[in-house]
Design a protein around this motif. Sequence first.
Motif, PDB file in Angstrom:
ATOM      1  N   CYS A 115      -0.307 -38.340 -10.796  1.00  0.00           N
ATOM      2  CA  CYS A 115       0.960 -38.243  -9.999  1.00  0.00           C
ATOM      3  C   CYS A 115       1.439 -39.894  -9.772  1.00  0.00           C
ATOM      4  CB  CYS A 115       0.644 -37.648  -8.456  1.00  0.00           C
ATOM      5  SG  CYS A 115      -0.626 -38.348  -7.542  1.00  0.00           S
ATOM      6  N   GLN A 116       2.611 -39.879  -9.475  1.00  0.00           N
ATOM      7  CA  GLN A 116       3.149 -41.357  -9.361  1.00  0.00           C
ATOM      8  C   GLN A 116       3.139 -41.715  -7.696  1.00  0.00           C
ATOM      9  OE1 GLN A 116       5.808 -39.293 -11.715  1.00  0.00           O
ATOM     10  NE2 GLN A 116       4.006 -39.749 -12.872  1.00  0.00           N
ATOM     11  N   LEU A 117       2.772 -40.711  -7.074  1.00  0.00           N
ATOM     12  CA  LEU A 117       2.721 -41.144  -5.569  1.00  0.00           C
ATOM     13  C   LEU A 117       1.799 -40.311  -4.639  1.00  0.00           C
ATOM     14  CD1 LEU A 117       4.023 -43.124  -3.157  1.00  0.00           C
ATOM     15  CD2 LEU A 117       5.885 -41.637  -2.742  1.00  0.00           C
ATOM     16  N   PHE A 118       1.086 -40.787  -3.973  1.00  0.00           N
ATOM     17  CA  PHE A 118      -0.086 -40.119  -2.885  1.00  0.00           C
ATOM     18  C   PHE A 118       0.463 -40.329  -1.670  1.00  0.00           C
ATOM     19  CE2 PHE A 118      -3.467 -39.833  -0.312  1.00  0.00           C
ATOM     20  CZ  PHE A 118      -4.312 -38.585  -0.739  1.00  0.00           C
ATOM     21  N   VAL A 119       0.797 -39.211  -0.540  1.00  0.00           N
ATOM     22  CA  VAL A 119       1.181 -39.411   0.520  1.00  0.00           C
ATOM     23  C   VAL A 119       0.197 -38.549   1.599  1.00  0.00           C
ATOM     24  CG1 VAL A 119       3.248 -38.883   2.419  1.00  0.00           C
ATOM     25  CG2 VAL A 119       3.599 -39.752  -0.044  1.00  0.00           C
ATOM     26  N   SER A 120      -0.441 -39.068   2.506  1.00  0.00           N
ATOM     27  CA  SER A 120      -1.390 -38.414   3.371  1.00  0.00           C
ATOM     28  C   SER A 120      -0.730 -38.236   4.712  1.00  0.00           C
ATOM     29  CB  SER A 120      -2.761 -39.196   3.286  1.00  0.00           C
ATOM     30  OG  SER A 120      -3.739 -38.528   4.045  1.00  0.00           O
ATOM     31  N   ILE A 121      -0.636 -37.213   5.243  1.00  0.00           N
ATOM     32  CA  ILE A 121      -0.146 -36.809   6.394  1.00  0.00           C
ATOM     33  C   ILE A 121      -0.878 -36.558   7.643  1.00  0.00           C
ATOM     34  CG2 ILE A 121       1.736 -35.192   7.694  1.00  0.00           C
ATOM     35  CD1 ILE A 121       3.070 -35.198   4.793  1.00  0.00           C
ATOM     36  N   HIS A 122      -0.839 -37.342   8.352  1.00  0.00           N
ATOM     37  CA  HIS A 122      -1.501 -37.163   9.892  1.00  0.00           C
ATOM     38  C   HIS A 122      -0.901 -37.255  11.283  1.00  0.00           C
ATOM     39  CE1 HIS A 122      -5.694 -37.707   7.879  1.00  0.00           C
ATOM     40  NE2 HIS A 122      -4.931 -38.168   6.758  1.00  0.00           N
ATOM     41  N   TYR A 123      -1.848 -37.014  12.369  1.00  0.00           N
ATOM     42  CA  TYR A 123      -1.308 -37.269  13.586  1.00  0.00           C
ATOM     43  C   TYR A 123      -2.260 -37.856  14.254  1.00  0.00           C
ATOM     44  CZ  TYR A 123       2.781 -34.250  12.580  1.00  0.00           C
ATOM     45  OH  TYR A 123       3.922 -33.601  12.167  1.00  0.00           O
ATOM     46  N   ASN A 124      -1.469 -38.924  15.357  1.00  0.00           N
ATOM     47  CA  ASN A 124      -2.393 -39.665  15.758  1.00  0.00           C
ATOM     48  C   ASN A 124      -3.100 -39.286  17.065  1.00  0.00           C
ATOM     49  OD1 ASN A 124      -3.640 -42.329  15.493  1.00  0.00           O
ATOM     50  ND2 ASN A 124      -1.809 -43.365  15.124  1.00  0.00           N
ATOM     51  N   SER A 125      -3.942 -40.241  17.691  1.00  0.00           N
ATOM     52  CA  SER A 125      -4.735 -39.979  19.087  1.00  0.00           C
ATOM     53  C   SER A 125      -5.178 -41.226  19.701  1.00  0.00           C
ATOM     54  CB  SER A 125      -5.721 -38.726  19.079  1.00  0.00           C
ATOM     55  OG  SER A 125      -6.774 -39.172  18.483  1.00  0.00           O
ATOM     56  N   SER A 188       0.000 -45.391  -2.902  1.00  0.00           N
ATOM     57  CA  SER A 188      -0.557 -44.417  -2.069  1.00  0.00           C
ATOM     58  C   SER A 188      -0.365 -44.994  -0.377  1.00  0.00           C
ATOM     59  CB  SER A 188      -1.964 -44.199  -1.898  1.00  0.00           C
ATOM     60  OG  SER A 188      -2.301 -43.757  -3.282  1.00  0.00           O
ATOM     61  N   ILE A 189       0.056 -43.931   0.589  1.00  0.00           N
ATOM     62  CA  ILE A 189       0.466 -44.136   1.949  1.00  0.00           C
ATOM     63  C   ILE A 189      -0.189 -43.003   2.819  1.00  0.00           C
ATOM     64  CG2 ILE A 189       2.556 -45.351   1.342  1.00  0.00           C
ATOM     65  CD1 ILE A 189       4.097 -42.992   2.426  1.00  0.00           C
ATOM     66  N   LEU A 190      -0.587 -43.461   3.880  1.00  0.00           N
ATOM     67  CA  LEU A 190      -0.957 -42.684   5.014  1.00  0.00           C
ATOM     68  C   LEU A 190       0.022 -42.840   6.379  1.00  0.00           C
ATOM     69  CD1 LEU A 190      -4.576 -41.881   5.698  1.00  0.00           C
ATOM     70  CD2 LEU A 190      -3.022 -42.366   7.870  1.00  0.00           C
ATOM     71  N   ILE A 191       0.617 -41.482   6.523  1.00  0.00           N
ATOM     72  CA  ILE A 191       1.657 -41.569   7.694  1.00  0.00           C
ATOM     73  C   ILE A 191       0.685 -40.858   8.938  1.00  0.00           C
ATOM     74  CG2 ILE A 191       3.752 -40.556   8.528  1.00  0.00           C
ATOM     75  CD1 ILE A 191       4.415 -40.244   5.358  1.00  0.00           C
ATOM     76  N   GLU A 192       0.818 -41.771   9.930  1.00  0.00           N
ATOM     77  CA  GLU A 192       0.606 -41.245  11.405  1.00  0.00           C
ATOM     78  C   GLU A 192       1.836 -40.852  11.935  1.00  0.00           C
ATOM     79  OE1 GLU A 192      -2.369 -40.483  12.580  1.00  0.00           O
ATOM     80  OE2 GLU A 192      -3.698 -41.713  11.477  1.00  0.00           O
ATOM     81  N   CYS A 193       2.141 -39.609  12.093  1.00  0.00           N
ATOM     82  CA  CYS A 193       3.512 -39.191  12.528  1.00  0.00           C
ATOM     83  C   CYS A 193       3.842 -39.174  13.969  1.00  0.00           C
ATOM     84  CB  CYS A 193       3.865 -37.876  11.857  1.00  0.00           C
ATOM     85  SG  CYS A 193       3.819 -37.674  10.092  1.00  0.00           S
ATOM     86  N   GLY A 194       2.793 -39.290  14.821  1.00  0.00           N
ATOM     87  CA  GLY A 194       3.048 -39.673  16.242  1.00  0.00           C
ATOM     88  C   GLY A 194       2.032 -39.206  16.955  1.00  0.00           C
ATOM     89  N   PHE A 195       1.711 -39.429  18.254  1.00  0.00           N
ATOM     90  CA  PHE A 195       0.467 -39.260  18.919  1.00  0.00           C
ATOM     91  C   PHE A 195       0.534 -37.710  19.878  1.00  0.00           C
ATOM     92  CE2 PHE A 195      -1.906 -43.383  19.183  1.00  0.00           C
ATOM     93  CZ  PHE A 195      -1.293 -44.191  18.285  1.00  0.00           C
ATOM     94  N   ILE A 196      -0.531 -37.040  19.620  1.00  0.00           N
ATOM     95  CA  ILE A 196      -0.667 -35.816  20.245  1.00  0.00           C
ATOM     96  C   ILE A 196      -1.316 -36.210  21.434  1.00  0.00           C
ATOM     97  CG2 ILE A 196      -0.786 -34.436  18.129  1.00  0.00           C
ATOM     98  CD1 ILE A 196      -3.710 -33.986  18.497  1.00  0.00           C
ATOM     99  N   THR A 197      -1.750 -37.332  21.706  1.00  0.00           N
ATOM    100  CA  THR A 197      -2.275 -37.530  23.061  1.00  0.00           C
ATOM    101  C   THR A 197      -1.352 -38.178  24.279  1.00  0.00           C
ATOM    102  OG1 THR A 197      -3.228 -39.502  22.028  1.00  0.00           O
ATOM    103  CG2 THR A 197      -4.647 -37.812  22.694  1.00  0.00           C
ATOM    104  N   HIS A 198       0.020 -38.322  23.578  1.00  0.00           N
ATOM    105  CA  HIS A 198       1.093 -38.691  24.611  1.00  0.00           C
ATOM    106  C   HIS A 198       1.901 -37.452  24.784  1.00  0.00           C
ATOM    107  CE1 HIS A 198       5.020 -40.323  25.381  1.00  0.00           C
ATOM    108  NE2 HIS A 198       4.396 -41.611  25.630  1.00  0.00           N
ATOM    109  N   ASN A 199       1.894 -37.111  26.063  1.00  0.00           N
ATOM    110  CA  ASN A 199       2.450 -35.801  26.729  1.00  0.00           C
ATOM    111  C   ASN A 199       3.842 -35.611  25.627  1.00  0.00           C
ATOM    112  OD1 ASN A 199       0.487 -34.874  27.997  1.00  0.00           O
ATOM    113  ND2 ASN A 199       1.250 -35.812  29.830  1.00  0.00           N
ATOM    114  N   ALA A 200       4.717 -36.637  25.943  1.00  0.00           N
ATOM    115  CA  ALA A 200       6.143 -36.207  25.462  1.00  0.00           C
ATOM    116  C   ALA A 200       6.213 -36.352  24.043  1.00  0.00           C
ATOM    117  CB  ALA A 200       7.169 -37.538  26.163  1.00  0.00           C
ATOM    118  N   GLU A 201       5.459 -37.008  23.567  1.00  0.00           N
ATOM    119  CA  GLU A 201       5.361 -37.105  22.045  1.00  0.00           C
ATOM    120  C   GLU A 201       4.960 -35.982  21.571  1.00  0.00           C
ATOM    121  OE1 GLU A 201       3.792 -40.596  19.662  1.00  0.00           O
ATOM    122  OE2 GLU A 201       5.763 -40.557  18.753  1.00  0.00           O
ATOM    123  N   ARG A 202       3.720 -35.158  22.101  1.00  0.00           N
ATOM    124  CA  ARG A 202       3.119 -33.957  21.592  1.00  0.00           C
ATOM    125  C   ARG A 202       4.250 -32.884  21.761  1.00  0.00           C
ATOM    126  NH1 ARG A 202      -0.591 -34.193  24.975  1.00  0.00           N
ATOM    127  NH2 ARG A 202       0.157 -32.572  26.651  1.00  0.00           N
TER     128      ARG A 202
END
Length: 228
Positions: A115-125, A188-202
């Motif tokens: 593949c030409q690009l690798f994208v890993s998708i995560h959420y943060n805490s 390659s990239i790894l995206i942290e799409c937001g914090f699930i430990t932050h009430n409003a963001e979760r």
Amino acid sequence: MIRWIRKALMMVVLLFCASCGTKVAYEHDYQYRVTKEVPRNVVKAMPHVMLDAGHGGFDLGAKCQSCEEKDLCLQTTLMVRDELRRMGYRVSLTRNSDQFIPLKQRAAIANESKCQLFVSIHYNSAKNVRAEGIEIYYYPEKYKPWRKDKSKNVSQLVLKHLIEATSAKSRGVKEGNFCVIRETNMPSILIECGFITHNAERNRIQNHEYMQTLSNSIALGIDNYFNH
Ligand SMILES: [Zn+2]
């Protein structure tokens, strides 16, 4: 005298190629390359993108209240997949269900796919419940500067689209030594799409429309990378 003979021979080659409708591209004296004209109606193949939904199976990732990172990663990844396919991209996934796949195996899947690009998708805490925002990691590859540069470039473009569309806090593009972005051969990239430990963001993340916005922005950033 030899020079004149060579020049005369070159003229014959040029005339011959011109009459065949081929293009002669010179590199330097006496070496030439004959390249066939590419027909204008040839459609360029769309790039192949590998999406990697973080965690899975017994590996829940971050957890906060009823929110499990592995589920959010998969939902987002499937949305990004659909959006990229709608744009015409070839998209593969390291997982499309709730299963555990070791990190090195994820990188191997990407490397074998060419593949030409690798994208890993995560959420943060974080322990600090006020920590919030989106960040993107790339691996600072020493021996392949082109991979580092392209990874950084796609990180910046995806982050730009994500922040513009969501108004989430930007935590920036960062260097990271994560297995999946280190062991892959392509940008390659790894995206942290937001914090699930932050009430409003979760709460935002758990909203279907917000996750769709996140996903569309990731797809737009990827499209921007391939087309700029
Ligand atoms: Zn994660």
